[in-house]
Design a protein around this motif. Sequence first.
Motif, short mmCIF file in Angstrom:
data_model
loop_
_atom_site.label_atom_id
_atom_site.label_comp_id
_atom_site.label_asym_id
_atom_site.label_seq_id
_atom_site.Cartn_x
_atom_site.Cartn_y
_atom_site.Cartn_z
N GLY A 45 0.81 -1.20 0.00
CA GLY A 45 0.00 0.00 0.00
C GLY A 45 0.85 1.26 0.00
O GLY A 45 0.53 2.24 -0.70
N MET A 46 1.94 1.25 0.76
CA MET A 46 2.82 2.41 0.80
C MET A 46 3.52 2.61 -0.55
O MET A 46 3.69 3.74 -1.01
CB MET A 46 3.85 2.22 1.92
CG MET A 46 3.25 2.15 3.31
SD MET A 46 4.48 1.98 4.63
CE MET A 46 5.19 3.61 4.64
N VAL A 47 3.90 1.49 -1.20
CA VAL A 47 4.60 1.59 -2.48
C VAL A 47 3.70 2.19 -3.56
O VAL A 47 4.11 3.10 -4.29
CB VAL A 47 5.13 0.21 -2.92
CG1 VAL A 47 5.62 0.25 -4.36
CG2 VAL A 47 6.25 -0.24 -1.99
N ILE A 48 2.46 1.67 -3.67
CA ILE A 48 1.59 2.19 -4.73
C ILE A 48 1.20 3.64 -4.46
O ILE A 48 1.00 4.42 -5.39
CB ILE A 48 0.34 1.30 -4.94
CG1 ILE A 48 -0.54 1.28 -3.69
CG2 ILE A 48 0.73 -0.09 -5.36
CD1 ILE A 48 -1.86 0.57 -3.94
N ALA A 49 1.10 4.01 -3.19
CA ALA A 49 0.82 5.42 -2.87
C ALA A 49 2.01 6.29 -3.26
O ALA A 49 1.83 7.39 -3.79
CB ALA A 49 0.52 5.57 -1.38
N ALA A 50 3.23 5.78 -3.03
CA ALA A 50 4.44 6.53 -3.40
C ALA A 50 4.55 6.69 -4.91
O ALA A 50 5.09 7.69 -5.40
CB ALA A 50 5.67 5.81 -2.85
N LEU A 51 4.02 5.72 -5.66
CA LEU A 51 4.08 5.77 -7.12
C LEU A 51 2.96 6.62 -7.71
O LEU A 51 2.85 6.73 -8.93
CB LEU A 51 4.01 4.35 -7.69
CG LEU A 51 5.21 3.45 -7.36
CD1 LEU A 51 4.97 2.04 -7.87
CD2 LEU A 51 6.50 4.02 -7.94
N LYS A 97 -3.83 5.96 -8.30
CA LYS A 97 -5.15 6.53 -8.02
C LYS A 97 -6.09 5.50 -7.38
O LYS A 97 -7.30 5.75 -7.28
CB LYS A 97 -5.78 7.07 -9.31
CG LYS A 97 -4.94 8.13 -10.02
CD LYS A 97 -4.72 9.36 -9.14
CE LYS A 97 -3.93 10.42 -9.88
NZ LYS A 97 -3.65 11.61 -9.03
N LEU A 98 -5.55 4.37 -6.97
CA LEU A 98 -6.38 3.32 -6.37
C LEU A 98 -7.08 3.84 -5.12
O LEU A 98 -6.46 4.45 -4.25
CB LEU A 98 -5.51 2.11 -5.98
CG LEU A 98 -6.22 0.98 -5.21
CD1 LEU A 98 -7.29 0.33 -6.08
CD2 LEU A 98 -5.21 -0.06 -4.73
N GLU A 99 -8.38 3.62 -5.05
CA GLU A 99 -9.16 3.99 -3.87
C GLU A 99 -10.04 2.82 -3.47
O GLU A 99 -10.65 2.17 -4.31
CB GLU A 99 -10.05 5.21 -4.17
CG GLU A 99 -9.28 6.50 -4.36
CD GLU A 99 -10.21 7.70 -4.52
OE1 GLU A 99 -11.43 7.52 -4.32
OE2 GLU A 99 -9.71 8.79 -4.85
#
Length: 335
Positions: free
Chosen positions: A26-32, A35-37
């Motif tokens: 979750g932290m990695v995709i947020a850092a990238l 737009k996943l919600e």
Amino acid sequence: MDLLLDFLTRFVTQFQSPSLAFLIGGMVIAALGSKLEIPDAIYKFAVFMLLMRIGIDGGMAIREADLGDMLLPAAFAALVGCLIVLVGRVTLAMLPGVKTEDGIATAGLFGAVSASTLAAAMVMLEADGIAYEAWVPALYPFMDIPALVLAIVLADLYLKKRKAGADAKVRIWPIVKESLQGSALSALLLGLALGLLTRPDQVFEGFYDPLFRGLLSILMLIMGMEAYTRLNELRRVAHWYGVYAAVAPLAHGLIAFGLGYLAHLATGFSPGGVILLAVLAGSSSDISGPPTLRAGIPTANPSSYIGASTSIGTPVAIAIGIPLFIALGQIVFDI
């Protein structure tokens, strides 16, 4: 050299665990910039299911236990959970740069219990042939719930007093009542009551238990994304959380070991039970704690309490704490 290698192996293994892997994901995709919600309704449903499952499981275990033998260890478990939160309130939460509610939430998470750390300790005790009472794992909610409730109450008391003014009188009982009526603790306490007073075995095994790990992975993914958005707040004081997370599991476990030894002298509490009580105190919650604290102390930064627990606290508790408490038990009880 072998001890160091064993520590590093266990440390790396923690980062391969599903719960931590989804948190990091979750932290990695947020850092990238993803737009996943995930809808808030799904988050609330996952929290409800997880806490109901934990509560029902704990209630069923308590129902099968000999309550007379369990009384003193259960009281000590509750005492240790509360003591950990109070110590954290006057140490970590008072350090310069640490937001008070973040420090209290972190202490609450370390006062609560990790099911995975408990399971690891049980496997190691069985491998070493060290017996313990069947009801000892049911001490989980006796330490977990008081620690989480106290952390929420202390944080709410601090925030209300700060808002009303330092000299204002704040009534404690309404805060306790509001905390117990909160969605997270209500689900946990309801599950505990149902497991203790009814026979939910079939619905537990057919519904709650099979969904447990999948829903946990969704929850950790959500919390990982949220944690990343608040990392900048943590960077200023990360060293304080690192010191606390490295020292707390061992200090808390040793306190519980001492109380467990008193229970051994008073009631014949088994050496294995004393060791497991120390492991419970040395662990930090990876399941019930994060969603409960997120709901109960919404102003606290998840990066602080989840980061301190998962990156340092849990590896220390498993890689150092469990072998330490087993070795101490073997020396003290000559087993």
